[in-house]
Design an enzyme around this catalytic site. Structure first.
Site, PDB file in Angstrom:
ATOM      1  N   VAL A  75       0.841  -1.193   0.000  1.00 19.21           N
ATOM      2  CA  VAL A  75       0.000   0.000   0.000  1.00 19.21           C
ATOM      3  C   VAL A  75       0.876   1.241   0.000  1.00 19.21           C
ATOM      4  O   VAL A  75       1.816   1.343   0.787  1.00 19.21           O
ATOM      5  CB  VAL A  75      -0.902   0.023   1.260  1.00 19.21           C
ATOM      6  CG1 VAL A  75      -1.715   1.298   1.320  1.00 19.21           C
ATOM      7  CG2 VAL A  75      -1.788  -1.201   1.310  1.00 19.21           C
ATOM      8  N   CYS A  76       0.559   2.194  -0.876  1.00 17.05           N
ATOM      9  CA  CYS A  76       1.164   3.518  -0.809  1.00 17.05           C
ATOM     10  C   CYS A  76       0.035   4.533  -0.979  1.00 17.05           C
ATOM     11  O   CYS A  76      -1.139   4.177  -0.880  1.00 17.05           O
ATOM     12  CB  CYS A  76       2.284   3.688  -1.832  1.00 17.05           C
ATOM     13  SG  CYS A  76       1.749   3.770  -3.545  1.00 17.05           S
ATOM     14  N   GLU A  77       0.357   5.769  -1.244  1.00 12.71           N
ATOM     15  CA  GLU A  77      -0.685   6.790  -1.318  1.00 12.71           C
ATOM     16  C   GLU A  77      -1.486   6.721  -2.613  1.00 12.71           C
ATOM     17  O   GLU A  77      -2.699   6.825  -2.607  1.00 12.71           O
ATOM     18  CB  GLU A  77      -0.082   8.190  -1.156  1.00 12.71           C
ATOM     19  CG  GLU A  77      -1.111   9.285  -1.037  1.00 12.71           C
ATOM     20  CD  GLU A  77      -2.056   9.117   0.151  1.00 12.71           C
ATOM     21  OE1 GLU A  77      -3.248   9.432  -0.008  1.00 12.71           O
ATOM     22  OE2 GLU A  77      -1.630   8.675   1.225  1.00 12.71           O
ATOM     23  N   MET A 103      -3.977   4.456  -0.925  1.00 10.53           N
ATOM     24  CA  MET A 103      -4.780   4.967   0.186  1.00 10.53           C
ATOM     25  C   MET A 103      -5.760   6.036  -0.278  1.00 10.53           C
ATOM     26  O   MET A 103      -6.820   6.212   0.338  1.00 10.53           O
ATOM     27  CB  MET A 103      -3.880   5.505   1.302  1.00 10.53           C
ATOM     28  CG  MET A 103      -3.196   4.427   2.124  1.00 10.53           C
ATOM     29  SD  MET A 103      -4.322   3.207   2.863  1.00 10.53           S
ATOM     30  CE  MET A 103      -5.294   4.245   3.969  1.00 10.53           C
TER      31      MET A 103
END
Length: 124
Positions: A75-77, A103
């Site tokens: 998961v990243c932005e 996210m």
């Protein structure tokens, strides 16, 4: 890992935010690794996610205690930094995918966030 693998471009397997949310807490839930910075994670993350910044992942992967071949969601932005994380994880034998849209997509879908004290930062 080759330097080209770190480019945040290209396609890797993905899992939709709603699909990941539905699997959390189930026996078949993947391990979620948030590869963002500490400041970004402080704004909230996927419940139960482990925090390992992307620049530390290669050096710390062997110390994370992940079961061999397990399923992992990076998961990243915005689903860019998670691309190299997925490539590394797959190269090391994990069934890895990224959170589609990162996210940003998770929040747009109105899914629950873990507060800063809840994400587990894995010690080196």
């Amino acid at each position: 890992m080759r330097w080209l693998d770190w480019l945040p471009f290209g396609r890797v397997p993905e899992v939709a935010p709603e699909e990941l949310a539905a699997r959390l807490g189930r026996p078949d839930a993947p391990v979620v690794i948030d590869v963002r910075t500490t400041a970004e994670v402080a704004r909230g993350t996927v419940p139960g996610a482990r925090h390992v910044p992307v620049h530390e992942l290669a050096a710390r992967l062997d110390t994370l205690g992940l079961p061999e071949g397990c399923e992992v969601v990076a998961v990243c932005e915005s689903a860019h930094r998670s691309i190299p994380a997925v490539r590394l994880l797959r190269e090391r034998g994990f069934r890895a995918a990224q959170l589609a849209g990162g996210m940003s997509a998770w929040r747009r879908a109105g899914l629950p966030l873990a507060r800063p004290e809840e994400p587990r930062r894995l010690s080196p």
